[in-house]
Design a protein around this motif. Structure first.
Motif, PDB file in Angstrom:
ATOM      1  N   HIS A 216      -4.148  -3.602   2.057  1.00 22.45           N
ATOM      2  CA  HIS A 216      -4.950  -3.773   0.842  1.00 22.45           C
ATOM      3  C   HIS A 216      -6.027  -4.875   0.933  1.00 22.45           C
ATOM      4  N   VAL A 219      -6.527 -12.415   2.355  1.00 21.03           N
ATOM      5  CA  VAL A 219      -6.581 -13.165   1.310  1.00 21.03           C
ATOM      6  C   VAL A 219      -7.626 -14.360   1.934  1.00 21.03           C
ATOM      7  N   ASN A 225      -2.461  -8.756   2.236  1.00 17.47           N
ATOM      8  CA  ASN A 225      -1.764  -8.229   1.386  1.00 17.47           C
ATOM      9  C   ASN A 225      -1.668  -6.573   1.764  1.00 17.47           C
ATOM     10  N   GLN A 227      -0.040  -3.047   0.437  1.00 22.53           N
ATOM     11  CA  GLN A 227       0.553  -2.295  -0.848  1.00 22.53           C
ATOM     12  C   GLN A 227       1.579  -1.431  -0.417  1.00 22.53           C
ATOM     13  N   ILE A 233       2.354  -5.391  -4.423  1.00 23.37           N
ATOM     14  CA  ILE A 233       1.659  -5.950  -3.324  1.00 23.37           C
ATOM     15  C   ILE A 233       2.670  -7.094  -2.750  1.00 23.37           C
ATOM     16  N   LYS A 234       2.669  -6.768  -1.304  1.00 22.19           N
ATOM     17  CA  LYS A 234       3.273  -8.082  -0.780  1.00 22.19           C
ATOM     18  C   LYS A 234       2.129  -8.777   0.180  1.00 22.19           C
ATOM     19  N   ASN A 235       2.467 -10.020   0.252  1.00 23.11           N
ATOM     20  CA  ASN A 235       1.734 -11.024   0.962  1.00 23.11           C
ATOM     21  C   ASN A 235       2.332 -11.288   2.333  1.00 23.11           C
TER      22      ASN A 235
END
Ligand code: BTN
Length: 242
Positions: A216, A219, A225, A227, A233-235
């Protein structure tokens, strides 16, 4: 930053040696540990790191940060940028594979292993990097992942120590900037060399769990991130992309 170099003709691993001797390194200097041959070279996630004798860079940059230094994860990313810039000076177009692998022609040319040792109220960073410099096709074929070298990509042989000096000078400059200004000056340098684009499908191994999704975004702190198929959304601050 003042630098002290310790060179071994043969050692198990420059990172292992650096970790064992962290307590005796001068706090105000960078100790650079190099070897012609590593008998037990280590990669991330307990993988072995193979390098042909005398033909590759195997180095650990050892230095201290305050125990409250909050951006240790960015240190190897900054080294990966320095490595990419060094290879660009030789005419290559390296890509950075999150978090800190360096690829040329979609093959790994360099890998980084960042380890830490607490020493009183400081943390000794033992930052190892292996660069495939003059490794030839035959040796590269024995590596269990797609790998390449500066020699294979350029058709030229290099003086290993000259490449190391260029990399070291660039890294030491970047490290000063990281200490003074944080990761933000490096974000454009990191993003512009990123190996995939938003929407590309990847799998991330985070500890024991493997998660698949679409890349995605990067950061501002250097994490990424993903998707997930559910849309959420997972960081990720660490992990390995398969
Ligand atoms: C990886 O890509 O998994 C990281 C590879 C790191 C290899 C370097 S070579 C110098 C230092 N000593 C080691 O044993 N490992 C690092």
């Amino acid at each position: 930053m003042k630098i002290e170099r310790i060179h071994f003709e043969k050692i198990d691993s420059t990172n292992t040696w650096g970790k064992h001797h962290a307590h005796s390194f001068p706090r105000d200097k960078m100790t650079v540990v190099t070897a012609d041959v590593q008998t037990e070279g280590r990669g991330r996630f307990q993988r072995p790191w193979k390098a042909s004798p005398m033909e590759n860079i195997t180095v650990s940059f050892c230095f201290f940060v305050d125990e409250n230094f909050g951006i240790i994860g960015n240190i190897p990313q900054v080294l990966s940028i320095a490595a990419a810039q060094t290879f660009e000076a030789f005419g290559l177009s390296p890509k950075l594979k999150w978090p800190n692998d360096i690829l040329v022609s979609d093959k790994k040319i360099s890998g980084i292993l960042c380890e830490t040792v607490p020493v009183e109220n400081h943390i000794c960073i033992v930052l190892g990097i292996g660069v495939n410099v003059n490794m030839d096709f035959d040796f590269l074929e024995n590596i269990d992942q797609r790998a390449t070298s500066l020699r294979v990509e350029t058709g030229q042989c290099f003086v290993v120590n000259d490449v190391l000096m260029q990399l070291q000078n660039c890294f030491v400059q970047h490290l000063q900037t990281l200490f003074q200004e944080g990761f933000s000056p490096f974000l454009p340098l990191y993003k512009s060399r990123f190996w995939i684009s938003p929407g590309n499908e990847i799998s991330i191994l985070d500890g024991q769990s493997k998660l698949e999704g679409a890349f995605h975004s990067i950061v501002d702190d250097g994490s990424i991130n993903l998707q997930l198929p559910s849309g959420s959304i997972k960081n990720f601050h660490s992990g390995s992309v398969l």
